[in-house]
Design a protein around this motif. Sequence first.
Motif, short mmCIF file in Angstrom:
data_model
loop_
_atom_site.label_atom_id
_atom_site.label_comp_id
_atom_site.label_asym_id
_atom_site.label_seq_id
_atom_site.Cartn_x
_atom_site.Cartn_y
_atom_site.Cartn_z
N LYS A 1 -10.72 13.81 -16.62
CA LYS A 1 -11.95 13.65 -15.85
C LYS A 1 -13.13 14.38 -16.49
O LYS A 1 -14.25 13.88 -16.48
N VAL A 2 -12.88 15.55 -17.08
CA VAL A 2 -13.96 16.28 -17.76
C VAL A 2 -14.46 15.47 -18.95
O VAL A 2 -15.67 15.30 -19.14
N PHE A 3 -13.55 14.94 -19.76
CA PHE A 3 -13.91 14.11 -20.90
C PHE A 3 -14.70 12.89 -20.45
O PHE A 3 -15.76 12.57 -21.01
N GLY B 1 -16.49 12.40 -17.89
CA GLY B 1 -17.82 12.76 -17.42
C GLY B 1 -18.79 13.13 -18.53
O GLY B 1 -20.00 13.08 -18.35
N LYS B 2 -18.26 13.51 -19.70
CA LYS B 2 -19.10 13.97 -20.81
C LYS B 2 -19.04 13.09 -22.05
O LYS B 2 -19.76 13.34 -23.01
N LYS B 3 -18.18 12.05 -22.04
CA LYS B 3 -17.92 11.32 -23.28
C LYS B 3 -19.16 10.70 -23.92
O LYS B 3 -19.24 10.59 -25.13
N ASP B 4 -20.14 10.31 -23.12
CA ASP B 4 -21.35 9.70 -23.68
C ASP B 4 -22.29 10.72 -24.31
O ASP B 4 -23.29 10.34 -24.93
N HIS B 5 -21.97 12.01 -24.18
CA HIS B 5 -22.81 13.07 -24.74
C HIS B 5 -22.11 13.86 -25.83
O HIS B 5 -22.69 14.77 -26.40
N LEU B 6 -20.87 13.52 -26.11
CA LEU B 6 -20.11 14.24 -27.14
C LEU B 6 -20.56 13.80 -28.53
O LEU B 6 -21.00 12.67 -28.73
N LEU B 7 -20.40 14.71 -29.48
CA LEU B 7 -20.74 14.46 -30.88
C LEU B 7 -19.50 14.64 -31.74
O LEU B 7 -18.53 15.29 -31.33
N MET B 8 -19.52 14.09 -32.94
CA MET B 8 -18.41 14.21 -33.87
C MET B 8 -18.13 15.68 -34.16
O MET B 8 -19.03 16.43 -34.51
N SER B 9 -16.87 16.08 -34.00
CA SER B 9 -16.48 17.46 -34.27
C SER B 9 -15.62 17.50 -35.53
O SER B 9 -15.31 16.46 -36.12
N TYR C 1 -1.96 12.50 -30.86
CA TYR C 1 -1.70 12.38 -29.42
C TYR C 1 -1.67 13.78 -28.81
O TYR C 1 -1.04 14.69 -29.37
N ILE C 2 -2.37 13.96 -27.68
CA ILE C 2 -2.40 15.26 -27.00
C ILE C 2 -2.17 15.03 -25.51
O ILE C 2 -2.85 14.22 -24.88
N TYR C 3 -1.21 15.77 -24.97
CA TYR C 3 -1.00 15.80 -23.52
C TYR C 3 -1.36 17.20 -23.10
O TYR C 3 -0.83 18.18 -23.64
N LYS C 4 -2.32 17.35 -22.19
CA LYS C 4 -2.87 18.68 -21.91
C LYS C 4 -3.10 18.92 -20.43
O LYS C 4 -3.08 18.01 -19.61
N GLU C 5 -3.37 20.19 -20.15
CA GLU C 5 -3.77 20.61 -18.82
C GLU C 5 -5.15 21.25 -18.94
O GLU C 5 -5.36 22.14 -19.75
N LEU C 6 -6.09 20.75 -18.14
CA LEU C 6 -7.44 21.29 -18.12
C LEU C 6 -7.90 21.35 -16.68
O LEU C 6 -7.82 20.35 -15.96
N GLU C 7 -8.35 22.51 -16.28
CA GLU C 7 -8.83 22.72 -14.91
C GLU C 7 -7.79 22.27 -13.89
O GLU C 7 -8.09 21.65 -12.88
N GLY C 8 -6.51 22.56 -14.18
CA GLY C 8 -5.43 22.27 -13.26
C GLY C 8 -4.95 20.83 -13.24
O GLY C 8 -4.05 20.48 -12.48
N ASP D 1 -12.18 1.39 -21.85
CA ASP D 1 -13.33 2.08 -21.26
C ASP D 1 -13.17 3.60 -21.24
O ASP D 1 -14.09 4.32 -20.87
N MET D 2 -12.02 4.10 -21.68
CA MET D 2 -11.80 5.55 -21.79
C MET D 2 -11.92 6.01 -23.25
O MET D 2 -11.56 7.13 -23.58
N MET D 3 -12.43 5.15 -24.12
CA MET D 3 -12.56 5.44 -25.54
C MET D 3 -14.02 5.58 -25.92
O MET D 3 -14.89 4.93 -25.35
N VAL D 4 -14.27 6.46 -26.88
CA VAL D 4 -15.62 6.62 -27.40
C VAL D 4 -15.54 6.87 -28.91
O VAL D 4 -14.63 7.54 -29.39
N THR D 5 -16.48 6.25 -29.64
CA THR D 5 -16.69 6.57 -31.05
C THR D 5 -17.81 7.60 -31.07
O THR D 5 -18.88 7.37 -30.52
#
Length: 184
Positions: A47-49, A51-59, A123-130, A165-169
């Motif tokens: 959910k965090v990703f 909400g922010k995916k359209d503002h993320l930059l290449m890391s 592939y990453i399976y993670k826990e963020l903000e519970g 729709d959960m993907m971003v370049t």
Amino acid sequence: MKSILLGWVLALLWVSVAQAEVLVQPDFDAKKFSGLWYVVSMASDCKVFLGKKDHLLMSTSTVKAITGGNLSVHMEFPRADRCNQVDAEYLKVGSEGHFRVPALGYLDVRIVDTDYSSFAVVYIYKELEGALSTMVQLYSRTQEASPQAVKAFQDFYPTVGLPDDMMVTLPKSDVCSLRGTEAP
């Protein structure tokens, strides 16, 4: 109460089975994987990703093979006005190419596919903000991913339940190279 407990047990079993089906790169070689990688695309149900995916930059991630099959990873995340840096140790679990990263809440990290010289699918399976979530990243040795890399990424992320729709370049950024850094 019993139905809630049963629901949690079934959910955990499903997650365990789903993760077990994600294979790692055969004969993964941490030394060949070492070096600079650009994170050029991502897909996630976090959910965090989302909400922010359209503002993320290449890391970037700079990877170094260390003892015991572990990896030392230095990540730089550009933001509009600063560069955040994070250092983490990826701890080998099970087979080569399979890790966990407790410092970042990454419960399961797998190098799914790589040719070492141009791309990797991670592939990453993670826990963020519970909350538990799945993420797939496309690494590239350059800021322009090859068609082969994009195809490998696009072929993989739907297999772990992530729709388009959960993907971003991610757009390129020179924030980290020009403005100095700030701690996260």
